[in-house]
Design a protein around this motif. Structure first.
Motif, PDB file in Angstrom:
ATOM      1  N   ILE A  80      16.308   7.175 -50.084  1.00  0.00           N
ATOM      2  CA  ILE A  80      15.981   5.277 -50.415  1.00  0.00           C
ATOM      3  C   ILE A  80      17.009   5.309 -49.316  1.00  0.00           C
ATOM      4  CG2 ILE A  80      16.532   4.191 -51.740  1.00  0.00           C
ATOM      5  CD1 ILE A  80      15.250   6.176 -53.885  1.00  0.00           C
ATOM      6  N   ALA A  81      17.110   3.749 -48.380  1.00  0.00           N
ATOM      7  CA  ALA A  81      18.281   3.259 -47.620  1.00  0.00           C
ATOM      8  C   ALA A  81      18.025   1.694 -47.922  1.00  0.00           C
ATOM      9  CB  ALA A  81      17.898   3.822 -46.357  1.00  0.00           C
ATOM     10  N   LEU A  82      19.937   2.233 -47.720  1.00  0.00           N
ATOM     11  CA  LEU A  82      19.603  -0.126 -47.872  1.00  0.00           C
ATOM     12  C   LEU A  82      20.249  -0.742 -46.348  1.00  0.00           C
ATOM     13  CD1 LEU A  82      20.247  -3.219 -49.305  1.00  0.00           C
ATOM     14  CD2 LEU A  82      22.453  -1.839 -49.386  1.00  0.00           C
ATOM     15  N   TYR A  83      19.817  -1.186 -45.908  1.00  0.00           N
ATOM     16  CA  TYR A  83      20.231  -1.670 -44.085  1.00  0.00           C
ATOM     17  C   TYR A  83      20.238  -3.667 -44.710  1.00  0.00           C
ATOM     18  CZ  TYR A  83      17.317   1.683 -42.814  1.00  0.00           C
ATOM     19  OH  TYR A  83      16.794   3.194 -41.906  1.00  0.00           O
ATOM     20  N   ALA A  84      21.855  -3.643 -43.471  1.00  0.00           N
ATOM     21  CA  ALA A  84      22.307  -5.150 -43.312  1.00  0.00           C
ATOM     22  C   ALA A  84      21.654  -5.668 -42.218  1.00  0.00           C
ATOM     23  CB  ALA A  84      23.405  -4.552 -43.208  1.00  0.00           C
ATOM     24  N   PRO A  85      21.612  -6.658 -41.662  1.00  0.00           N
ATOM     25  CA  PRO A  85      22.410  -7.676 -42.680  1.00  0.00           C
ATOM     26  C   PRO A  85      21.698  -8.978 -43.683  1.00  0.00           C
ATOM     27  CG  PRO A  85      21.667  -8.225 -40.526  1.00  0.00           C
ATOM     28  CD  PRO A  85      20.982  -6.937 -40.655  1.00  0.00           C
ATOM     29  N   HIS A  86      20.553  -8.362 -43.788  1.00  0.00           N
ATOM     30  CA  HIS A  86      19.400  -8.777 -45.056  1.00  0.00           C
ATOM     31  C   HIS A  86      19.584  -7.647 -46.227  1.00  0.00           C
ATOM     32  CE1 HIS A  86      18.810 -11.911 -41.631  1.00  0.00           C
ATOM     33  NE2 HIS A  86      18.922 -10.610 -41.176  1.00  0.00           N
ATOM     34  N   SER A  87      19.851  -6.738 -46.409  1.00  0.00           N
ATOM     35  CA  SER A  87      19.653  -5.442 -48.024  1.00  0.00           C
ATOM     36  C   SER A  87      19.021  -5.568 -47.939  1.00  0.00           C
ATOM     37  CB  SER A  87      20.655  -6.918 -48.795  1.00  0.00           C
ATOM     38  OG  SER A  87      21.628  -7.315 -48.534  1.00  0.00           O
ATOM     39  N   ILE A  88      18.246  -5.071 -47.157  1.00  0.00           N
ATOM     40  CA  ILE A  88      16.499  -4.349 -47.180  1.00  0.00           C
ATOM     41  C   ILE A  88      16.212  -2.812 -47.633  1.00  0.00           C
ATOM     42  CG2 ILE A  88      14.396  -4.387 -45.757  1.00  0.00           C
ATOM     43  CD1 ILE A  88      15.038  -6.799 -43.625  1.00  0.00           C
TER      44      ILE A  88
END
Length: 265
Positions: free
Chosen positions: A92-100
């Motif tokens: 499970i991963a979280l990506y910037a800049p849109h917090s996806i």
């Protein structure tokens, strides 16, 4: 590639980068997307639920390199594995800049056949992933009414002991369990809807969700008693629509216990 009409632009940009990056690894043979992507019901709050199919001979190696692989995708700020949901293959991963939020489930190619919902192929080599999907069907786990009936009254007893002992937050958590495992799945099943716990129950079964609100309690004795009584009422109503072997002795004993310990104090 034709993306769903509901896919937000930020998700589309990230997904394009993910496909471009992972497809360069020759050990990966297919990428699929499930969840709201497959049903064309995305919005800006949606996750990307991805299945990453790997040649079986390279699966162990890929599992050992999962984090290095997804680190190649720009914007990742955090990631962890999915043991908390019983799926160690998941990252499970979280990506910037849109917090996806992105779920990557790495599977050996044959294991992609086992899936709980529809999965759309995003990219593949030699139709390998498509062939797996064409030879199998997806099946969401259905609630087993008899399994529930065999447990419900002991569960009620457990909840009553927590209230009687003054463990109010524990009792609140247990009410949440009953909503997610018993009440909502049965109600959804009976309406021929995917029994996915309480997810989107407000829009999928609005009238039932109004009843379900009454099973939500404050960490206070009377509030918890009222919520458990509503849970019993809802369960008995749902049970009438199922074919189960009822255990009247357990039902009577546990309801009497509930009343004796809580209603008459």
């Amino acid at each position: 590639m034709q993306y769903p009409a509901t896919l937000p632009e930020a998700h589309k940009a990230l997904l394009t980068q993910i496909i471009d990056t992972l497809s360069r690894d020759t050990r990966i043979v297919g990428i699929g997307a499930s969840g709201s992507y497959a049903s064309d019901a995305m919005d800006k709050y949606s996750d990307l639920d991805l299945v990453i199919a790997v040649e079986p001979s390279h699966f162990e190696a890929i599992m050992g390199e999962r984090f290095e692989i997804i680190d190649q995708i720009d914007g990742k700020v955090a990631s962890f594995t999915g043991e908390h949901v019983g799926e160690p293959r998941l990252v499970i991963a979280l990506y910037a800049p849109h917090s996806i939020h992105v779920d990557y489930k790495f599977v050996a190619l044959p294991d992609a056949a086992t899936r709980v919902d529809d999965t759309q192929v995003l990219w593949e080599r030699e139709r390998k992933l498509s062939q797996i999907f064409e030879s199998s069907t997806h099946q969401y786990p259905q609630p087993d009414p008899q399994w529930i009936e065999d447990r419900f009254w002991i569960w009620l007893h457990y909840g009553a002991t927590k209230i009687a002992r003054g463990e109010y937050f524990e009792a609140m958590e247990f009410l949440s369990f009953l909503r997610s495992v018993v009440l909502s799945p049965l109600a959804l099943k009976q309406q021929q809807l995917t029994p996915s716990g309480v997810r989107k129950i407000e829009t999928r079964l609005p009238e039932f969700s109004e009843q379900l609100k009454l099973t939500v309690a404050q960490p206070e004795k009377q509030s918890l008693i009222d919520a458990f009584e509503k849970s019993i009422e809802l369960y008995l109503s749902l049970r009438e629509k199922e074919s189960v072997v009822i255990n009247p002795a357990a039902q009577s004993l546990c309801i009497d216990y509930f009343k004796a310990e809580l209603k008459q104090q």
